[in-house]
Scaffold this active site. Structure first.
Site, PDB file in Angstrom:
ATOM      1  N   TRP A   1       0.829  -1.216   0.000  1.00  0.00           N
ATOM      2  CA  TRP A   1       0.000   0.000   0.000  1.00  0.00           C
ATOM      3  C   TRP A   1       0.858   1.260   0.000  1.00  0.00           C
ATOM      4  O   TRP A   1       0.522   2.252  -0.661  1.00  0.00           O
ATOM      5  CB  TRP A   1      -0.988  -0.009   1.161  1.00  0.00           C
ATOM      6  CG  TRP A   1      -1.990  -1.127   1.062  1.00  0.00           C
ATOM      7  CD1 TRP A   1      -2.167  -2.139   1.949  1.00  0.00           C
ATOM      8  CD2 TRP A   1      -2.926  -1.354  -0.007  1.00  0.00           C
ATOM      9  NE1 TRP A   1      -3.169  -2.988   1.501  1.00  0.00           N
ATOM     10  CE2 TRP A   1      -3.641  -2.526   0.303  1.00  0.00           C
ATOM     11  CE3 TRP A   1      -3.221  -0.697  -1.203  1.00  0.00           C
ATOM     12  CZ2 TRP A   1      -4.648  -3.054  -0.517  1.00  0.00           C
ATOM     13  CZ3 TRP A   1      -4.217  -1.206  -2.027  1.00  0.00           C
ATOM     14  CH2 TRP A   1      -4.910  -2.372  -1.684  1.00  0.00           C
TER      15      TRP A   1
ATOM     16  N   LYS B   1     -11.933  -1.724   6.641  1.00  0.00           N
ATOM     17  CA  LYS B   1     -11.094  -2.654   7.388  1.00  0.00           C
ATOM     18  C   LYS B   1     -11.580  -2.729   8.838  1.00  0.00           C
ATOM     19  O   LYS B   1     -12.063  -3.755   9.264  1.00  0.00           O
ATOM     20  CB  LYS B   1      -9.622  -2.215   7.343  1.00  0.00           C
ATOM     21  CG  LYS B   1      -9.082  -1.952   5.945  1.00  0.00           C
ATOM     22  CD  LYS B   1      -8.828  -3.236   5.167  1.00  0.00           C
ATOM     23  CE  LYS B   1      -8.731  -3.020   3.662  1.00  0.00           C
ATOM     24  NZ  LYS B   1      -7.545  -2.362   3.186  1.00  0.00           N
TER      25      LYS B   1
ATOM     26  N   ASP C   1      -1.517   6.631   6.335  1.00  0.00           N
ATOM     27  CA  ASP C   1      -2.618   5.749   5.940  1.00  0.00           C
ATOM     28  C   ASP C   1      -2.839   4.789   7.112  1.00  0.00           C
ATOM     29  O   ASP C   1      -1.975   3.976   7.421  1.00  0.00           O
ATOM     30  CB  ASP C   1      -2.216   4.982   4.668  1.00  0.00           C
ATOM     31  CG  ASP C   1      -3.219   3.915   4.255  1.00  0.00           C
ATOM     32  OD1 ASP C   1      -4.221   3.699   4.968  1.00  0.00           O
ATOM     33  OD2 ASP C   1      -2.990   3.285   3.200  1.00  0.00           O
TER      34      ASP C   1
HETATM   35  C1  LIG Z   1      -7.071  -1.886   1.935  1.00  0.00           C
HETATM   36  C2  LIG Z   1      -6.034  -0.853   2.047  1.00  0.00           C
HETATM   37  C3  LIG Z   1      -5.914   0.166   1.081  1.00  0.00           C
HETATM   38  C4  LIG Z   1      -6.774   0.225  -0.156  1.00  0.00           C
HETATM   39  O1  LIG Z   1      -8.053   0.572   0.177  1.00  0.00           O
HETATM   40  P1  LIG Z   1      -9.180   0.838  -0.937  1.00  0.00           P
HETATM   41  O2  LIG Z   1     -10.230   1.522  -0.126  1.00  0.00           O
HETATM   42  O3  LIG Z   1      -9.589  -0.490  -1.461  1.00  0.00           O
HETATM   43  O4  LIG Z   1      -8.604   1.717  -1.981  1.00  0.00           O
HETATM   44  C5  LIG Z   1      -4.949   1.131   1.289  1.00  0.00           C
HETATM   45  N1  LIG Z   1      -4.161   1.117   2.376  1.00  0.00           N
HETATM   46  C6  LIG Z   1      -4.249   0.157   3.306  1.00  0.00           C
HETATM   47  C7  LIG Z   1      -3.342   0.185   4.498  1.00  0.00           C
HETATM   48  C8  LIG Z   1      -5.191  -0.858   3.175  1.00  0.00           C
HETATM   49  O5  LIG Z   1      -5.274  -1.810   4.105  1.00  0.00           O
END
Ligand SMILES: *Cc1c(COP(=O)(O)O)cnc(C)c1O
Length: 361
Positions: free
Chosen positions: A101, A195, A171
């Site tokens: 990511w 998540k 993030d």
């Molecule tokens: C799942 C995830 C993403 C991507 O998320 P989307 O909403 O599907 O774009 C980005 N960063 C992390 C840490 C993730 O776990």
């Protein structure tokens, strides 16, 4: 009705209480005669829902007044572009690469300016967090970027990097609301909610106010300019109404559970059950450096693809689902987010012990 123990990395398990409440309110939301799915996002009823959700989140995370909370669409993946679009004044930023990511965010930033790799753990398949005490951060960098919890590899920053005074962007998709955070240490905290918070469809971004300006990169779409969203309290266009409503319920559930201090305690207890077993097992082992282990995502392997597959198959039959590791790592991964009960982890470990005994190696 029978529910499984869902170890999916995302979309993921939600608190049963929240699902039940949503079911009760499905046909008639509190006397409005409509489902939240059907109502105008400009209605008084919905306005209360989104405002209350924001306030509850502010209470939970202790968000200072000089930070805006935005509910956005496009997923965390779209936010990878929003960060440089809104923050790259000098067209230069530093990225710490701790997994897929972070790598994707880094690649996206390169479209807009000079993205510099400050550190990486790719040399050992992202199984650790690099030392971030003295990174080659230069004065002209607009920000330093991290992925705080690495969903795929199961590592987490236990201390934030030394950004040498630069703004930190994080993030937190897979560790959102899993423990208390000091918001003031960040310039931007954001995450996709699917998540650890709610259903798919929304990104929550907590952004320091001085970063929300008209001074964005040329060509930035109206929708992706944070100022557009902030000026309109996330209602510039139709927001993901139902997702925000469910997130709001999860915030209330978290408050009822005792807040983020309490969640941290529970999450540590849950993770310890699994990690302690992995450390004692002759069959299974964790794949991550101990001091960098995530509380949320726990990858593990047996050392044999055949046994991994057998384990995943038998676990599924017993109601422990979505344990297959990410396609880039293989093996298994148990995501044990806030809504996974302690009992779910205990039962998984009992099953793993049983499997180990039967497949004695
Ligand atoms: C799942 C995830 C993403 C991507 O998320 P989307 O909403 O599907 O774009 C980005 N960063 C992390 C840490 C993730 O776990």
């Amino acid at each position: 009705m029978s529910r499984v123990y869902n170890f999916s990395a995302g979309p993921a398990v939600l608190p049963e209480e929240v699902l039940k409440e949503a079911a009760e309110e499905m046909m008639d939301y509190r006397g409005s005669g409509q489902s939240v799915m059907e109502m105008s996002h400009r209605s008084k009823v919905y306005d209360n829902i989104i405002k209350e959700a924001e306030q509850d989140l502010r209470d939970l995370m202790n968000i200072p007044d000089n930070y805006k909370v935005l509910f956005l669409q496009g997923g965390a993946s779209q936010f990878f572009a929003e960060v440089p679009m809104n923050m790259m004044k000098n067209k230069k930023a530093g990225y710490i690469i701790t997994g897929q990511w972070a790598k994707k965010a880094f690649a996206e930033a390169k479209i807009y300016g000079e993205a510099v790799k400050l550190a990486s753990s790719e040399d050992e398949t992202f199984s650790y967090i690099p030392d971030c005490a003295d990174l080659p951060i230069t004065d002209d960098m607009d920000y330093v970027y991290i992925c705080e919890n690495n969903t795929i590899y199961g590592t987490k920053f236990k201390t934030l990097p030394n950004t040498k005074g630069k703004d930190l962007v994080a993030d937190v998709s897979s560790c959102f609301l899993s423990e208390p955070v000091d918001v003031s240490k960040y310039a931007v905290i954001y995450g996709g909610v699917q998540k650890n918070v709610g259903p798919a469809g929304c990104v929550i971004a907590i952004i320091r106010e001085d970063l929300i300006t008209d001074d964005v990169l040329p060509g930035t779409p109206t929708m992706l300019k944070w100022k557009t969203q902030a000026d309109n309290d996330s209602l510039y266009n139709t927001p993901p109404c139902y997702t925000i409503y469910i997130c709001g319920k999860v915030f209330k559930w978290l408050k009822k559970m005792g807040g983020l201090e309490k969640m941290k305690e529970i999450n540590e207890k849950k993770a310890k059950i699994l990690y302690d077993y992995l450390d004692s097992s002759k069959l299974f082992k964790g794949t991550v450096r101990k001091e960098d282990r995530s509380l949320m995502n726990v990858p593990f392997v047996t050392g044999s693809d055949e046994l991994n597959d057998k384990f995943i198959k038998e676990a599924t039959e017993r109601g422990f689902v979505n344990l297959k590791g990410h396609r880039s790592v293989g093996g298994m991964r148990a995501s044990i987010y806030n809504a996974m009960p302690v009992e779910g982890v205990q039962k998984l470990v009992e099953f793993m012990k049983e499997f180990e005994e039967k497949n004695n190696v």
